[in-house]
Design a protein around this motif. Structure first.
Motif, PDB file in Angstrom:
ATOM      1  N   THR A  99     -21.728  88.533   6.790  1.00  0.00           N
ATOM      2  CA  THR A  99     -21.555  87.385   7.674  1.00  0.00           C
ATOM      3  C   THR A  99     -21.324  87.881   9.093  1.00  0.00           C
ATOM      4  O   THR A  99     -20.522  88.782   9.321  1.00  0.00           O
ATOM      5  CB  THR A  99     -20.371  86.512   7.223  1.00  0.00           C
ATOM      6  N   ASN A 136     -24.761  83.920   7.439  1.00  0.00           N
ATOM      7  CA  ASN A 136     -24.422  84.597   6.199  1.00  0.00           C
ATOM      8  C   ASN A 136     -25.714  85.008   5.519  1.00  0.00           C
ATOM      9  O   ASN A 136     -26.534  84.153   5.178  1.00  0.00           O
ATOM     10  CB  ASN A 136     -23.599  83.672   5.295  1.00  0.00           C
ATOM     11  N   SER A 195     -17.805  89.799   9.162  1.00  0.00           N
ATOM     12  CA  SER A 195     -16.788  89.735   8.112  1.00  0.00           C
ATOM     13  C   SER A 195     -17.492  89.785   6.756  1.00  0.00           C
ATOM     14  O   SER A 195     -18.714  89.635   6.664  1.00  0.00           O
ATOM     15  CB  SER A 195     -15.971  88.445   8.211  1.00  0.00           C
ATOM     16  N   LEU A 196     -16.692  89.980   5.722  1.00  0.00           N
ATOM     17  CA  LEU A 196     -17.219  89.842   4.374  1.00  0.00           C
ATOM     18  C   LEU A 196     -17.611  88.389   4.164  1.00  0.00           C
ATOM     19  O   LEU A 196     -17.082  87.492   4.810  1.00  0.00           O
ATOM     20  CB  LEU A 196     -16.155  90.236   3.352  1.00  0.00           C
ATOM     21  N   GLY A 197     -18.520  88.136   3.264  1.00  0.00           N
ATOM     22  CA  GLY A 197     -19.022  86.791   3.056  1.00  0.00           C
ATOM     23  C   GLY A 197     -18.076  85.924   2.261  1.00  0.00           C
ATOM     24  O   GLY A 197     -16.901  86.225   2.108  1.00  0.00           O
ATOM     25  N   THR A 198     -18.589  84.832   1.751  1.00  0.00           N
ATOM     26  CA  THR A 198     -17.743  83.844   1.100  1.00  0.00           C
ATOM     27  C   THR A 198     -17.153  84.364  -0.212  1.00  0.00           C
ATOM     28  O   THR A 198     -16.075  83.969  -0.608  1.00  0.00           O
ATOM     29  CB  THR A 198     -18.517  82.559   0.814  1.00  0.00           C
ATOM     30  N   TYR A 214     -21.135  86.602  13.458  1.00  0.00           N
ATOM     31  CA  TYR A 214     -20.738  85.479  14.301  1.00  0.00           C
ATOM     32  C   TYR A 214     -21.020  85.789  15.775  1.00  0.00           C
ATOM     33  O   TYR A 214     -21.029  86.958  16.175  1.00  0.00           O
ATOM     34  CB  TYR A 214     -19.220  85.238  14.219  1.00  0.00           C
ATOM     35  N   ILE A 233     -24.992  79.259   8.988  1.00  0.00           N
ATOM     36  CA  ILE A 233     -24.024  78.433   8.278  1.00  0.00           C
ATOM     37  C   ILE A 233     -23.078  77.686   9.215  1.00  0.00           C
ATOM     38  O   ILE A 233     -22.456  76.715   8.825  1.00  0.00           O
ATOM     39  CB  ILE A 233     -23.205  79.245   7.254  1.00  0.00           C
ATOM     40  N   ILE A 234     -22.937  78.162  10.428  1.00  0.00           N
ATOM     41  CA  ILE A 234     -22.135  77.433  11.410  1.00  0.00           C
ATOM     42  C   ILE A 234     -22.952  77.338  12.689  1.00  0.00           C
ATOM     43  O   ILE A 234     -23.475  78.326  13.166  1.00  0.00           O
ATOM     44  CB  ILE A 234     -20.796  78.138  11.728  1.00  0.00           C
ATOM     45  N   TYR A 286     -14.108  86.784   0.503  1.00  0.00           N
ATOM     46  CA  TYR A 286     -13.819  86.608   1.929  1.00  0.00           C
ATOM     47  C   TYR A 286     -12.316  86.549   2.174  1.00  0.00           C
ATOM     48  O   TYR A 286     -11.589  85.841   1.507  1.00  0.00           O
ATOM     49  CB  TYR A 286     -14.473  85.317   2.408  1.00  0.00           C
ATOM     50  N   THR A 287     -11.851  87.301   3.153  1.00  0.00           N
ATOM     51  CA  THR A 287     -10.429  87.295   3.454  1.00  0.00           C
ATOM     52  C   THR A 287     -10.152  86.724   4.837  1.00  0.00           C
ATOM     53  O   THR A 287      -9.008  86.600   5.234  1.00  0.00           O
ATOM     54  CB  THR A 287      -9.864  88.727   3.403  1.00  0.00           C
ATOM     55  N   GLY A 288     -11.175  86.430   5.567  1.00  0.00           N
ATOM     56  CA  GLY A 288     -10.967  85.814   6.864  1.00  0.00           C
ATOM     57  C   GLY A 288     -10.903  86.774   8.017  1.00  0.00           C
ATOM     58  O   GLY A 288     -10.947  86.372   9.162  1.00  0.00           O
ATOM     59  N   GLU A 289     -10.762  88.068   7.757  1.00  0.00           N
ATOM     60  CA  GLU A 289     -10.629  89.006   8.867  1.00  0.00           C
ATOM     61  C   GLU A 289     -11.969  89.232   9.522  1.00  0.00           C
ATOM     62  O   GLU A 289     -12.962  89.527   8.850  1.00  0.00           O
ATOM     63  CB  GLU A 289     -10.067  90.331   8.365  1.00  0.00           C
ATOM     64  N   LEU A 290     -11.989  89.095  10.810  1.00  0.00           N
ATOM     65  CA  LEU A 290     -13.191  89.356  11.589  1.00  0.00           C
ATOM     66  C   LEU A 290     -13.059  90.682  12.328  1.00  0.00           C
ATOM     67  O   LEU A 290     -11.984  91.029  12.809  1.00  0.00           O
ATOM     68  CB  LEU A 290     -13.420  88.243  12.623  1.00  0.00           C
ATOM     69  N   PHE A 291     -14.163  91.386  12.399  1.00  0.00           N
ATOM     70  CA  PHE A 291     -14.227  92.632  13.155  1.00  0.00           C
ATOM     71  C   PHE A 291     -15.109  92.352  14.376  1.00  0.00           C
ATOM     72  O   PHE A 291     -16.257  91.956  14.223  1.00  0.00           O
ATOM     73  CB  PHE A 291     -14.816  93.745  12.298  1.00  0.00           C
TER      74      PHE A 291
END
Lengths: 115, 115
Positions: free
Chosen positions: B31, B50, B94-97, B33, B55-56, B100-105
């Motif tokens: 994923t 994703n 981030s990792l996908g759904t 952004y 997706i957004i 997914y842990t929510g952490e963004l790099f």
């Protein structure tokens, strides 16, 4: 709509002072909570995160944050700040188990630490 | 090795021009952004992909068109640039759904200045 509020726009502290930055969110469901830091001229880096379990989470560089569900708050703390902590601090919230991986950020708090 | 890299880091251009910003991540995330940070440091999501699928898509003018040739790349193309497009654009992954842990790099940002 989900929102994240950081009431302190700019905080100025002397070195060794204690720090607490406020963060409140408006979403009523289960959330993941984050604090990110942006040092001058750099990208955002994760300071700490809360997913579940112990509401007091410890992050890097001596930072910690406490999740208080009843107050919808996730305040960031550090007992003794250093000049190198001068940066912009962002609280962020993401809804759990959502198909849209959308992280909502607060407007940020600028921290200036005076040597 | 830089985990999330963006190019160019700085971009100065005239109104009406078309420009692109490229982003690549080597974290194996699925994923990606684009976030826009305005002059007041407020971070707002623009797009999320994703596995190459959009997706957004927040309320962004259609002059902005993201393109994801593969899950490691997410480019941002902007047509007919306007003064209000001046900002710092951050790419993140981030990792996908699943898992997914929510952490963004985040990448280091691309500062766009429209004259």
């Amino acid at each position: 709509a989900q929102s994240v509020s950081q009431h302190n726009h700019h905080v100025i502290l002397s070195e060794a002072a204690s720090l607490e930055l406020g963060c409140n969110y408006s979403y009523g469901g289960t959330v993941n909570l984050f604090w990110y830091v942006q040092y001058p001229g750099q990208h955002l880096q994760l300071l700490l995160k809360y997913f579940s379990g112990d509401p007091l989470v410890k992050g890097i560089k001596g930072f910690e944050a406490e999740f208080i569900k009843s107050k919808f708050s996730f305040n960031l703390r550090k007992p003794s700040v250093q000049w190198s902590d001068t940066a912009e601090y962002f609280c962020a919230v993401n809804k759990k188990l959502t198909g849209a991986n959308n992280l909502f950020f607060g407007t940020g708090t600028r921290l200036t630490v005076i040597p | 090795d830089t985990a999330v890299s963006q190019t160019p880091k700085y971009l100065v251009t005239q109104m009406g021009n078309d420009k692109s910003i490229k982003c690549e991540q080597n974290l194996g995330h699925d994923t990606m952004y684009w976030y826009k940070q305005d002059s007041k440091k407020f971070l707002k999501i623009m797009f999320s992909y994703n596995n190459k699928e959009l997706i957004i898509n927040e309320t962004v003018p259609n002059r902005f068109s993201p393109k994801s040739p593969d899950k490691a790349h997410l480019n941002l193309h902007i047509n007919s640039l306007e003064l209000g497009d001046s900002a710092v654009y951050f790419c993140a992954s981030s990792l996908g759904t699943s898992g997914y842990t929510g952490e963004l790099f985040f990448g280091e940002g691309s500062r766009l200045t429209v004259l």
